[in-house]
Write a protein that holds these residues in place. Sequence first.
Motif, mmCIF file in Angstrom:
data_model
loop_
_atom_site.group_PDB
_atom_site.id
_atom_site.type_symbol
_atom_site.label_atom_id
_atom_site.label_comp_id
_atom_site.label_asym_id
_atom_site.label_seq_id
_atom_site.Cartn_x
_atom_site.Cartn_y
_atom_site.Cartn_z
ATOM 1 N N SER A 140 0.832 -1.208 0.000
ATOM 2 C CA SER A 140 0.000 0.000 0.000
ATOM 3 C C SER A 140 0.868 1.260 0.000
ATOM 4 O O SER A 140 0.457 2.301 -0.508
ATOM 5 C CB SER A 140 -0.956 -0.009 1.187
ATOM 6 N N PHE A 141 2.065 1.162 0.556
ATOM 7 C CA PHE A 141 2.978 2.320 0.535
ATOM 8 C C PHE A 141 3.563 2.515 -0.869
ATOM 9 O O PHE A 141 3.621 3.623 -1.376
ATOM 10 C CB PHE A 141 4.127 2.131 1.542
ATOM 11 N N TYR A 142 3.982 1.414 -1.477
ATOM 12 C CA TYR A 142 4.538 1.529 -2.836
ATOM 13 C C TYR A 142 3.511 2.131 -3.794
ATOM 14 O O TYR A 142 3.844 2.915 -4.667
ATOM 15 C CB TYR A 142 4.983 0.158 -3.368
ATOM 16 N N LEU A 143 2.252 1.745 -3.565
ATOM 17 C CA LEU A 143 1.201 2.207 -4.473
ATOM 18 C C LEU A 143 0.867 3.690 -4.300
ATOM 19 O O LEU A 143 0.071 4.237 -5.039
ATOM 20 C CB LEU A 143 -0.045 1.332 -4.335
ATOM 21 N N LYS A 144 1.506 4.332 -3.316
ATOM 22 C CA LYS A 144 1.327 5.792 -3.171
ATOM 23 C C LYS A 144 2.171 6.552 -4.185
ATOM 24 O O LYS A 144 2.073 7.772 -4.290
ATOM 25 C CB LYS A 144 1.688 6.224 -1.754
ATOM 26 N N ALA A 145 3.021 5.847 -4.913
ATOM 27 C CA ALA A 145 3.821 6.490 -5.963
ATOM 28 C C ALA A 145 2.873 7.080 -7.004
ATOM 29 O O ALA A 145 1.714 6.660 -7.118
ATOM 30 C CB ALA A 145 4.745 5.461 -6.610
#
Length: 171
Positions: A140-145
């Motif tokens: 979910s953090f990576y997808l904040k890109a």
Amino acid sequence: MTSKNIVLVGFMGSGKSMISKLLGKRLGRKVISTDEVIIKKAGVPINQIFKDKGEAYFRQLEKDVVTEVSKESGCIIDCGGGVIINESNIESLKKAGVLFYLEASADFLYEQIKISGKRPLLDVDDPKAKIEELLKERLSFYLKADYTVASEGQSIERVSEEIASICEKLG
Ligand code: S3P
């Protein structure tokens, strides 16, 4: 072409370093690796920092380095795989940069990491299971890109072309 930093995030083994170097050459931009800056500052390799001082100490160093490199512009920033677990790092990087997540599956990452060398977090009995666990935790953090680019099954040339072409369209 954007004048912002082009910031690569993604799991260990997703090709960030090689793609950063290619992009740097292709676009004539300076490449900054957060891990390299940390190593220079600490004067010892990353696994030595983990071993002597622990992960929390490393994450603090990493946060300081992210704050510092976020002040740059027009660079390619190659981020260590765990940079995004600290939300304030994402915020800092987004202020002056466009973030690209290099997406890949745990199977692919495991094979890549076997080639590119051990990482302290994966120095465990079952590194494959650890990759799966961390990837799940971090997704979910990576997808904040700002953009997600498939890294798996594509040459690094193709991935850097894709990133460059997105950046060309950005004002
Ligand atoms: C880490 C990734 C590593 C390095 C450190 C921790 C992580 O960088 O920063 O070992 O937490 O995913 P790479 O992604 O460049 O291997």
